[in-house]
Scaffold this motif. Structure first.
Motif, PDB file in Angstrom:
ATOM      1  N   LEU A  32      33.591  40.995  38.248  1.00 63.40           N
ATOM      2  CA  LEU A  32      32.403  40.139  38.226  1.00 63.40           C
ATOM      3  C   LEU A  32      32.698  38.694  38.603  1.00 63.40           C
ATOM      4  CD1 LEU A  32      30.727  41.498  34.986  1.00 63.40           C
ATOM      5  CD2 LEU A  32      30.161  42.038  37.364  1.00 63.40           C
ATOM      6  N   ASP A  33      33.959  38.376  38.856  1.00 61.23           N
ATOM      7  CA  ASP A  33      34.329  36.995  39.196  1.00 61.23           C
ATOM      8  C   ASP A  33      34.017  36.729  40.662  1.00 61.23           C
ATOM      9  OD1 ASP A  33      35.339  34.476  39.506  1.00 61.23           O
ATOM     10  OD2 ASP A  33      37.403  35.000  38.985  1.00 61.23           O
ATOM     11  N   ILE A  34      32.767  36.331  40.932  1.00 65.17           N
ATOM     12  CA  ILE A  34      32.343  36.131  42.318  1.00 65.17           C
ATOM     13  C   ILE A  34      32.906  34.847  42.920  1.00 65.17           C
ATOM     14  CG2 ILE A  34      30.289  37.566  42.162  1.00 65.17           C
ATOM     15  CD1 ILE A  34      28.631  35.045  41.778  1.00 65.17           C
ATOM     16  N   SER A  35      33.562  34.026  42.101  1.00 65.57           N
ATOM     17  CA  SER A  35      34.192  32.819  42.632  1.00 65.57           C
ATOM     18  C   SER A  35      35.622  33.098  43.108  1.00 65.57           C
ATOM     19  CB  SER A  35      34.223  31.721  41.567  1.00 65.57           C
ATOM     20  OG  SER A  35      35.084  32.096  40.500  1.00 65.57           O
ATOM     21  N   ALA A  36      36.102  34.315  42.862  1.00 57.88           N
ATOM     22  CA  ALA A  36      37.491  34.665  43.199  1.00 57.88           C
ATOM     23  C   ALA A  36      37.743  34.529  44.699  1.00 57.88           C
ATOM     24  CB  ALA A  36      37.809  36.082  42.745  1.00 57.88           C
ATOM     25  N   LYS A  37      38.857  33.958  45.023  1.00 58.02           N
ATOM     26  CA  LYS A  37      39.256  33.822  46.431  1.00 58.02           C
ATOM     27  C   LYS A  37      39.999  35.064  46.914  1.00 58.02           C
ATOM     28  CE  LYS A  37      37.818  29.574  46.849  1.00 58.02           C
ATOM     29  NZ  LYS A  37      36.413  29.457  46.977  1.00 58.02           N
ATOM     30  N   ALA A  38      40.639  35.746  45.985  1.00 66.78           N
ATOM     31  CA  ALA A  38      41.400  36.946  46.344  1.00 66.78           C
ATOM     32  C   ALA A  38      40.932  38.108  45.479  1.00 66.78           C
ATOM     33  CB  ALA A  38      42.888  36.691  46.123  1.00 66.78           C
ATOM     34  N   GLY A  39      41.224  39.299  45.904  1.00 68.84           N
ATOM     35  CA  GLY A  39      40.847  40.472  45.132  1.00 68.84           C
ATOM     36  C   GLY A  39      39.425  40.904  45.433  1.00 68.84           C
ATOM     37  N   ARG A  40      39.085  42.073  45.019  1.00 67.84           N
ATOM     38  CA  ARG A  40      37.765  42.649  45.275  1.00 67.84           C
ATOM     39  C   ARG A  40      36.833  42.297  44.126  1.00 67.84           C
ATOM     40  NH1 ARG A  40      33.587  44.067  47.386  1.00 67.84           N
ATOM     41  NH2 ARG A  40      33.090  46.170  48.007  1.00 67.84           N
ATOM     42  N   HIS A  41      35.643  41.878  44.448  1.00 66.54           N
ATOM     43  CA  HIS A  41      34.639  41.572  43.442  1.00 66.54           C
ATOM     44  C   HIS A  41      33.267  41.924  43.994  1.00 66.54           C
ATOM     45  CE1 HIS A  41      33.780  37.978  45.812  1.00 66.54           C
ATOM     46  NE2 HIS A  41      35.081  37.824  45.877  1.00 66.54           N
ATOM     47  N   LEU A  42      32.282  41.945  43.143  1.00 65.96           N
ATOM     48  CA  LEU A  42      30.928  42.327  43.520  1.00 65.96           C
ATOM     49  C   LEU A  42      30.341  41.350  44.530  1.00 65.96           C
ATOM     50  CD1 LEU A  42      28.834  44.501  42.736  1.00 65.96           C
ATOM     51  CD2 LEU A  42      27.924  42.865  41.089  1.00 65.96           C
ATOM     52  N   THR A  43      29.647  41.879  45.553  1.00 68.03           N
ATOM     53  CA  THR A  43      28.980  41.046  46.558  1.00 68.03           C
ATOM     54  C   THR A  43      27.494  41.398  46.612  1.00 68.03           C
ATOM     55  OG1 THR A  43      29.258  42.617  48.386  1.00 68.03           O
ATOM     56  CG2 THR A  43      31.080  41.059  47.988  1.00 68.03           C
ATOM     57  N   ALA A 114      22.430  36.016  39.640  1.00 67.16           N
ATOM     58  CA  ALA A 114      21.564  36.514  38.567  1.00 67.16           C
ATOM     59  C   ALA A 114      21.995  37.909  38.120  1.00 67.16           C
ATOM     60  CB  ALA A 114      20.106  36.520  39.028  1.00 67.16           C
ATOM     61  N   ALA A 115      22.309  38.787  39.076  1.00 65.78           N
ATOM     62  CA  ALA A 115      22.761  40.140  38.728  1.00 65.78           C
ATOM     63  C   ALA A 115      24.075  40.084  37.948  1.00 65.78           C
ATOM     64  CB  ALA A 115      22.917  40.990  39.985  1.00 65.78           C
ATOM     65  N   VAL A 116      25.001  39.269  38.411  1.00 63.52           N
ATOM     66  CA  VAL A 116      26.289  39.129  37.722  1.00 63.52           C
ATOM     67  C   VAL A 116      26.075  38.541  36.332  1.00 63.52           C
ATOM     68  CG1 VAL A 116      28.478  37.867  37.739  1.00 63.52           C
ATOM     69  CG2 VAL A 116      27.711  39.068  39.786  1.00 63.52           C
ATOM     70  N   ASN A 117      25.191  37.548  36.223  1.00 62.50           N
ATOM     71  CA  ASN A 117      24.892  36.954  34.922  1.00 62.50           C
ATOM     72  C   ASN A 117      24.388  38.025  33.955  1.00 62.50           C
ATOM     73  OD1 ASN A 117      22.592  35.645  33.072  1.00 62.50           O
ATOM     74  ND2 ASN A 117      24.257  34.168  33.377  1.00 62.50           N
ATOM     75  N   GLY A 118      23.515  38.915  34.442  1.00 63.36           N
ATOM     76  CA  GLY A 118      23.025  39.997  33.598  1.00 63.36           C
ATOM     77  C   GLY A 118      24.138  40.923  33.147  1.00 63.36           C
ATOM     78  N   LEU A 119      25.043  41.264  34.067  1.00 61.23           N
ATOM     79  CA  LEU A 119      26.173  42.132  33.694  1.00 61.23           C
ATOM     80  C   LEU A 119      27.119  41.430  32.722  1.00 61.23           C
ATOM     81  CD1 LEU A 119      26.911  43.832  37.126  1.00 61.23           C
ATOM     82  CD2 LEU A 119      26.155  44.989  35.027  1.00 61.23           C
ATOM     83  N   VAL A 120      27.373  40.145  32.946  1.00 63.04           N
ATOM     84  CA  VAL A 120      28.254  39.382  32.050  1.00 63.04           C
ATOM     85  C   VAL A 120      27.646  39.317  30.648  1.00 63.04           C
ATOM     86  CG1 VAL A 120      29.167  37.066  31.570  1.00 63.04           C
ATOM     87  CG2 VAL A 120      29.409  38.058  33.855  1.00 63.04           C
ATOM     88  N   ARG A 121      26.353  39.026  30.589  1.00 67.17           N
ATOM     89  CA  ARG A 121      25.682  38.947  29.289  1.00 67.17           C
ATOM     90  C   ARG A 121      25.671  40.310  28.595  1.00 67.17           C
ATOM     91  NH1 ARG A 121      20.192  35.769  29.817  1.00 67.17           N
ATOM     92  NH2 ARG A 121      20.392  35.742  27.553  1.00 67.17           N
ATOM     93  N   SER A 122      25.418  41.360  29.356  1.00 73.37           N
ATOM     94  CA  SER A 122      25.428  42.702  28.791  1.00 73.37           C
ATOM     95  C   SER A 122      26.824  43.062  28.280  1.00 73.37           C
ATOM     96  CB  SER A 122      24.953  43.711  29.845  1.00 73.37           C
ATOM     97  OG  SER A 122      24.915  45.011  29.334  1.00 73.37           O
ATOM     98  N   LEU A 123      27.845  42.741  29.072  1.00 76.94           N
ATOM     99  CA  LEU A 123      29.223  42.993  28.659  1.00 76.94           C
ATOM    100  C   LEU A 123      29.555  42.232  27.377  1.00 76.94           C
ATOM    101  CD1 LEU A 123      31.921  44.378  29.323  1.00 76.94           C
ATOM    102  CD2 LEU A 123      32.470  42.418  30.763  1.00 76.94           C
ATOM    103  N   GLY A 124      29.077  41.001  27.270  1.00 76.87           N
ATOM    104  CA  GLY A 124      29.297  40.211  26.049  1.00 76.87           C
ATOM    105  C   GLY A 124      28.695  40.876  24.822  1.00 76.87           C
ATOM    106  N   THR A 125      27.513  41.459  24.976  1.00 76.81           N
ATOM    107  CA  THR A 125      26.901  42.151  23.835  1.00 76.81           C
ATOM    108  C   THR A 125      27.683  43.416  23.490  1.00 76.81           C
ATOM    109  OG1 THR A 125      25.298  43.416  25.179  1.00 76.81           O
ATOM    110  CG2 THR A 125      24.589  41.248  24.364  1.00 76.81           C
TER     111      THR A 125
END
Length: 140
Positions: A32-43, A114-125
């Motif tokens: 979920l780290d969309i700021s990552a410069k390396a590695g695969r993350h959600l787009t 927004a989608a990532v924020n929802g997943l992050v918040r859901s993961l936190g719960t």
């Protein structure tokens, strides 16, 4: 209305809390780290894969993956973080009009965030052992 994420209720049938490892939770956060410069993350493009389809969008380490679980009756993509065969640890519902429409790069970034924020918040719960589903609402 600006894009927002909101809790929609308890997650049905989440992965057993004591069986998901810290490494698996860390792997989910990495995807979920969309700021990552390396590695695969959600787009943004990942969100729109297979309108009516189901299946894995993105695979990460530790048997963690982001799946699309089909559509809701409200024409939303059901996007989940899954751990192996254990089950779901985060869920966000995203209206198909947001992930399949034609948007500027700036608006695509807002929708992804927004989608990532929802997943992050859901993961936190989930981590607090009170797992909730989230939904993206509004417009970019």
């Amino acid at each position: 209305m600006v894009l927002q994420t909101e809790a929609t209720g308890a997650m049905g049938n989440p992965a057993p809390f004591k069986r998901v490892t810290k490494a698996q939770l860390a792997a989910a956060k990495e995807l979920l780290d969309i700021s990552a410069k390396a590695g695969r993350h959600l787009t943004f493009q990942d969100l729109g894969r297979g309108r009516a389809g189901r299946g894995t969008i993105l695979e990460g380490p530790e048997k963690v993956r982001i799946d699309k679980q089909g559509q809701t009756s409200s024409d939303e993509a059901n996007i989940q973080i899954q751990v192996g065969e254990l089950g779901t640890i985060a869920t966000v519902l995203v209206p198909n009009r947001l992930i399949l429409g034609q948007f500027s790069d700036a608006d695509q970034k807002k929708i992804l965030e927004a989608a990532v924020n929802g997943l992050v918040r859901s993961l936190g719960t989930y981590e607090r052992e009170s797992p909730q589903n989230y939904r993206v609402t509004g417009d970019p």
